[in-house]
Design a protein around this motif. Structure first.
Motif, PDB file in Angstrom:
ATOM      1  N   GLN A 474      -2.283  -0.215   1.494  1.00  0.00           N
ATOM      2  CA  GLN A 474      -1.575  -1.001   0.479  1.00  0.00           C
ATOM      3  C   GLN A 474      -0.068  -0.991   0.721  1.00  0.00           C
ATOM      4  N   VAL A 475       0.456   0.180   1.117  1.00  0.00           N
ATOM      5  CA  VAL A 475       1.894   0.267   1.396  1.00  0.00           C
ATOM      6  C   VAL A 475       2.244  -0.586   2.604  1.00  0.00           C
ATOM      7  N   HIS A 476       1.462  -0.462   3.682  1.00  0.00           N
ATOM      8  CA  HIS A 476       1.744  -1.221   4.901  1.00  0.00           C
ATOM      9  C   HIS A 476       1.609  -2.726   4.673  1.00  0.00           C
ATOM     10  N   ALA A 477       0.722  -3.120   3.750  1.00  0.00           N
ATOM     11  CA  ALA A 477       0.511  -4.544   3.472  1.00  0.00           C
ATOM     12  C   ALA A 477       1.560  -5.113   2.523  1.00  0.00           C
ATOM     13  N   GLY A 478       2.473  -4.291   2.032  1.00  0.00           N
ATOM     14  CA  GLY A 478       3.508  -4.765   1.127  1.00  0.00           C
ATOM     15  C   GLY A 478       3.052  -4.922  -0.306  1.00  0.00           C
ATOM     16  N   GLU A 479       1.916  -4.309  -0.655  1.00  0.00           N
ATOM     17  CA  GLU A 479       1.399  -4.428  -2.017  1.00  0.00           C
ATOM     18  C   GLU A 479       2.045  -3.429  -2.970  1.00  0.00           C
ATOM     19  N   VAL A 480       2.908  -2.563  -2.457  1.00  0.00           N
ATOM     20  CA  VAL A 480       3.619  -1.569  -3.267  1.00  0.00           C
ATOM     21  C   VAL A 480       5.108  -1.773  -3.058  1.00  0.00           C
ATOM     22  N   ASP A 481       5.878  -1.783  -4.141  1.00  0.00           N
ATOM     23  CA  ASP A 481       7.333  -1.954  -4.044  1.00  0.00           C
ATOM     24  C   ASP A 481       8.065  -0.619  -4.060  1.00  0.00           C
ATOM     25  N   VAL A 482       7.590   0.301  -4.896  1.00  0.00           N
ATOM     26  CA  VAL A 482       8.199   1.625  -4.972  1.00  0.00           C
ATOM     27  C   VAL A 482       7.086   2.666  -4.864  1.00  0.00           C
ATOM     28  N   LEU A 483       7.184   3.505  -3.857  1.00  0.00           N
ATOM     29  CA  LEU A 483       6.192   4.558  -3.635  1.00  0.00           C
ATOM     30  C   LEU A 483       6.777   5.890  -4.063  1.00  0.00           C
ATOM     31  N   VAL A 484       6.088   6.567  -4.981  1.00  0.00           N
ATOM     32  CA  VAL A 484       6.498   7.882  -5.463  1.00  0.00           C
ATOM     33  C   VAL A 484       5.560   8.915  -4.857  1.00  0.00           C
ATOM     34  N   GLY A 485       6.122  10.009  -4.335  1.00  0.00           N
ATOM     35  CA  GLY A 485       5.236  10.997  -3.749  1.00  0.00           C
ATOM     36  C   GLY A 485       5.896  12.321  -3.474  1.00  0.00           C
ATOM     37  N   THR A 486       5.079  13.261  -3.028  1.00  0.00           N
ATOM     38  CA  THR A 486       5.567  14.573  -2.622  1.00  0.00           C
ATOM     39  C   THR A 486       5.935  14.504  -1.144  1.00  0.00           C
ATOM     40  N   GLN A 487       6.175  15.666  -0.530  1.00  0.00           N
ATOM     41  CA  GLN A 487       6.611  15.658   0.860  1.00  0.00           C
ATOM     42  C   GLN A 487       5.563  15.094   1.812  1.00  0.00           C
ATOM     43  N   MET A 488       4.321  14.942   1.357  1.00  0.00           N
ATOM     44  CA  MET A 488       3.291  14.387   2.242  1.00  0.00           C
ATOM     45  C   MET A 488       3.624  12.962   2.673  1.00  0.00           C
ATOM     46  N   VAL A 489       4.453  12.243   1.891  1.00  0.00           N
ATOM     47  CA  VAL A 489       4.792  10.867   2.267  1.00  0.00           C
ATOM     48  C   VAL A 489       6.012  10.815   3.178  1.00  0.00           C
ATOM     49  N   THR A 490       6.663  11.948   3.402  1.00  0.00           N
ATOM     50  CA  THR A 490       7.883  11.949   4.217  1.00  0.00           C
ATOM     51  C   THR A 490       7.613  12.308   5.670  1.00  0.00           C
ATOM     52  N   LYS A 491       6.388  12.655   6.011  1.00  0.00           N
ATOM     53  CA  LYS A 491       6.091  13.161   7.353  1.00  0.00           C
ATOM     54  C   LYS A 491       5.365  12.126   8.202  1.00  0.00           C
ATOM     55  N   GLY A 492       5.975  11.730   9.298  1.00  0.00           N
ATOM     56  CA  GLY A 492       5.260  11.017  10.339  1.00  0.00           C
ATOM     57  C   GLY A 492       4.857   9.582  10.065  1.00  0.00           C
ATOM     58  N   HIS A 493       4.926   9.111   8.827  1.00  0.00           N
ATOM     59  CA  HIS A 493       4.440   7.769   8.510  1.00  0.00           C
ATOM     60  C   HIS A 493       5.421   6.704   8.998  1.00  0.00           C
ATOM     61  N   ASP A 494       4.872   5.643   9.553  1.00  0.00           N
ATOM     62  CA  ASP A 494       5.687   4.550  10.072  1.00  0.00           C
ATOM     63  C   ASP A 494       5.655   3.397   9.077  1.00  0.00           C
ATOM     64  N   PHE A 495       6.443   3.524   8.004  1.00  0.00           N
ATOM     65  CA  PHE A 495       6.511   2.489   6.976  1.00  0.00           C
ATOM     66  C   PHE A 495       7.580   1.468   7.394  1.00  0.00           C
ATOM     67  N   ARG A 496       7.158   0.289   7.803  1.00  0.00           N
ATOM     68  CA  ARG A 496       8.088  -0.688   8.369  1.00  0.00           C
ATOM     69  C   ARG A 496       8.925  -1.401   7.317  1.00  0.00           C
ATOM     70  N   ARG A 497       8.481  -1.428   6.060  1.00  0.00           N
ATOM     71  CA  ARG A 497       9.181  -2.216   5.042  1.00  0.00           C
ATOM     72  C   ARG A 497      10.116  -1.395   4.166  1.00  0.00           C
ATOM     73  N   ILE A 498      10.118  -0.077   4.326  1.00  0.00           N
ATOM     74  CA  ILE A 498      10.951   0.766   3.461  1.00  0.00           C
ATOM     75  C   ILE A 498      12.396   0.737   3.951  1.00  0.00           C
ATOM     76  N   THR A 499      13.305   0.412   3.038  1.00  0.00           N
ATOM     77  CA  THR A 499      14.736   0.407   3.368  1.00  0.00           C
ATOM     78  C   THR A 499      15.536   1.372   2.501  1.00  0.00           C
ATOM     79  N   LEU A 500      14.882   1.988   1.522  1.00  0.00           N
ATOM     80  CA  LEU A 500      15.575   2.959   0.665  1.00  0.00           C
ATOM     81  C   LEU A 500      14.673   4.156   0.419  1.00  0.00           C
ATOM     82  N   VAL A 501      15.232   5.338   0.608  1.00  0.00           N
ATOM     83  CA  VAL A 501      14.541   6.585   0.298  1.00  0.00           C
ATOM     84  C   VAL A 501      15.425   7.366  -0.660  1.00  0.00           C
TER      85      VAL A 501
END
Length: 681
Positions: A474-501
């Motif tokens: 869903q994140v890769h398909a652009g179906e999510v605008d703001v993703l909230v998460g723990t450190q599991m979302v900060t490791k290794g993922h190649d999110f191409r559409r994220i411009t703000l952390v």
């Protein structure tokens, strides 16, 4: 002729049966053979550790039990594998049987010869040659790194910025190996299960599905057995797994890759407390293989190893596609209105991203709705009756859940202590952040006019099978605008559409009693920043926002410049002045009992027994103290720390100490364990 064989069997860490046992055999079984042997009243799986040991007549016949026979048509485990297990057992102060048998798939011990034959046949049928479809052209930095790996012995530390293409270097190193040596095997380690599917997809795309097998604890027993058999038979060319995969049987191992080598998940925290990263370096030397450790924020141990010439440093500071690392913006929370959760500038920046159709990532290292539920009329808190910790409030299912022992209850309608109905959450977790962000963005719209969509990704939201893959899609398909998460979302993922952390509340680690806390925080923030701007077209607008009460802290100065070398130099200087790792070596003796008194009684007796042991003049033994979380599941916990400037002296001391620890064990002690090179003290 009847022979005697020494067989390693599954035994607890501190069992009297910590050495191989002697069995009689009519067959000339080679060392490394898997066998069934009687142990007490049951039959267990064992490993022949030593080759033929002479005739049975040298021992009384009635004292030697006969083996039940070999375990199917499985080739013996190699001498290098047995040496790896022996080293791990000795270094981490465990029994041979505990390490050796834990390294084998559980179902292997339960199958009969016919079942194993069918499994082996299926593994052979699935096997195929790795067939590489070429990857993208390499950048000059990637090409230089690959040339060094090709030409030199290593070990290598691949220090590459997030988005610099470290994975492509791994893929090419494996590709060159398999092209050069038709029967060679590669082992690729990742720190956590949730990173396995996406990396596996990259390797499968390059080499084909049958050339790559996963190996991690999230697999079913049949799946693990299938992967293990394929690796052991040499049919799986590439094994991709978490820390447990370091013990995979790979007879033709020629390359080991440890991705995100700094990650503490590589250190086992229960049973045999081994470091898969450190064992990877040892195993590579043992096998004559090359090892590549990769990270954007290397561990200080590995960084120092480069300084001392033990590792070869390979640097890739540039992002692929000429993308820039995100600009780091600090928000001084001292200047914000009281009780502000999301500062006005941060919310404005997130709204801008939503309006442009870009994505934002907000992370907080605390899952659940709130850390604690509290009564406004008395001192009641939602503490756990079985642990010295609070139960976390999970609003989504209206439960109070202990993250230590798992004890769960429904949220009470009123305070259990005074009956007051005014009970409310204190603090914030990711669940609450998700709810509040959704409220704050209720009027925000995407470019097509649809409302902004907020989603959460943490251990709770990904608990169900397939949930993680679904959320990532869903994140890769652009179906999510703001993703909230723990450190599991900060490791290794190649999110191409994220411009703000955004890091909402990272300050707690700045002044922790744990000397490794600043290192972990800097690594986490750098890794999180790396999720932004991975698409070169958007990289110039990417930002990392950090809300902090201490914007002048030197850690943030290094973060703003993405300057890991400066941060590492400052940390290593402090560690050296304080004689802390990696300039000293540590071990922790932990004890668990029904009372704190019994636990500390054992530890004090252990400390009192230290003088005169081998190496004791070079080992400092601290006083016993309760652990930070003193009670878990009604078990009291305490520990004592040992420190030495000499690793050999500490190892000699620990080996000599084991017998004395057995002798001073008091009644009421549940268990004790030694943790060598601990990450948590």
């Amino acid at each position: 002729m009847t022979r005697t064989l020494r067989v390693v069997v599954p035994t607890p860490a501190h069992s009297q049966l910590s050495e191989p046992l002697t069995y009689a055999s009519e067959l000339p079984l080679a060392a490394g053979c898997l066998v069934r042997v009687p142990l007490g009243r049951r039959e267990v799986c064992g490993v022949v550790w030593d080759a033929e040991d002479g005739a049975a007549e040298v021992l009384a016949a009635d004292k030697i039990k006969a083996i039940g026979g070999p375990l199917g048509d499985i080739a013996p485990l190699s001498s290098n594998w047995r040496q790896l297990v022996t080293f791990a057992a000795n270094y981490y102060q465990r029994s041979l049987g505990e390490v050796a048998l834990a390294a084998l798939p559980p179902q292997l011990r339960e199958l009969d010869a016919g079942q194993l034959a069918r499994r082996l046949k299926r593994a052979r049928a699935d096997a195929s040659e790795a067939a590489p479809a070429q990857g993208p052209p390499l950048t000059p930095e990637q090409a230089d790194a690959l040339a060094a790996i090709r030409a030199e012995a290593g070990p290598f530390l691949l220090f590459g910025a997030t988005g610099s293409g470290k994975t492509e270097v791994y893929l090419n190193a494996v590709q060159e190996l398999l092209a050069r040596e038709p029967d060679a095997q590669a082992l690729v380690l990742v720190p956590e299960i949730n990173l396995t599917p996406q990396l596996q997809a990259r390797f499968v795309e390059r080499f084909g599905a049958n050339a790559v097998v996963p190996l991690h604890s999230g697999m079913t027993n049949p799946q693990r057995l299938r992967s293990w058999l394929a690796a052991h038979a040499g049919q799986a060319r590439i094994v991709l797994g978490t820390r447990m995969a370091i013990f995979a049987s790979l007879p033709k191992l020629r390359l080991i890759v440890v991705d995100e080598e700094h990650d503490p998940s590589y250190k086992q925290q229960e049973g045999a407390r081994y470091s898969a990263r450190d064992l990877a370096v040892y195993r590579a030397r043992l096998e004559g293989a090359k090892v590549v450790l990769g990270s954007a924020t290397p561990s200080l141990e590995s960084w120092q190893a480069c300084d001392r010439g033990r590792y070869r440093l390979l640097e890739m500071p540039s992002r692929v596609g000429a993308g820039a690392l995100p600009r780091v913006r600090l928000v001084d929370m001292n200047q914000q209105p009281k009780h502000t959760l999301f500062s006005a500038p941060l919310m404005a920046a997130i709204r801008e991203r939503v309006a442009r159709g870009e994505q934002s990532l907000v992370f907080l290292n605390r899952r659940g709705y709130a850390p604690v539920l509290a009564c406004g009329a008395c001192d009641w808190r939602s503490d756990c009756p079985h642990c010295s910790a609070y139960r976390v409030f999970h609003k989504i299912d209206r439960t109070l859940r202990c993250h230590h022992c798992g004890y769960t209850e429904r949220v009470p309608r009123a305070c259990p202590a005074c009956g007051n109905v005014d009970i409310a959450p204190l603090g914030r977790g990711t669940e609450r952040l998700e709810e509040q962000l959704a409220e704050l963005l209720a009027d925000a719209t995407r470019p097509d006019g649809t409302p902004a969509r907020v989603a959460r990704m943490d251990a709770d939201s990904t608990r169900q099978k397939g949930a993680l893959e679904q959320q990532l899609a869903q994140v890769h398909a652009g179906e999510v605008d703001v993703l909230v998460g723990t450190q599991m979302v900060t490791k290794g993922h190649d999110f191409r559409r994220i411009t703000l952390v955004a890091a909402v509340n990272p300050d707690s680690a700045l002044f922790s009693s744990d000397f490794r806390a600043p290192e972990r925080l800097f690594s986490l923030l750098m890794q999180a920043a790396g999720r932004a701007g991975r698409d070169a077209a958007q990289a110039s607008a990417s930002e990392m926002w950090v809300q902090t009460w201490h914007p002048q802290h030197p850690l943030f100065a290094a973060l703003k410049k993405h300057d890991f070398p400066a941060f590492a130099a400052q940390q290593l200087k402090e560690r050296q002045q304080a004689a802390m790792p990696p300039f000293a070596y540590q071990a922790v003796l932990r004890a668990e009992a029904r009372t704190q008194e019994v636990a500390q009684q054992f530890l004090q007796a252990a400390a009192d027994s230290a003088p005169g042991l081998e190496g004791s003049e070079h080992v400092f033994v601290y006083a016993p103290v309760p652990m930070t979380v003193q009670r878990v599941a009604n078990v009291e916990r305490a520990q004592l720390l040992l420190e030495s400037g000499s690793r050999p002296a500490l190892q000699a001391f620990l080996a000599d100490w084991q017998a004395r620890l057995q002798s001073v064990r008091p009644r009421g002690l549940i268990r004790w364990a030694v943790d060598v090179d601990p990450l948590v003290i």
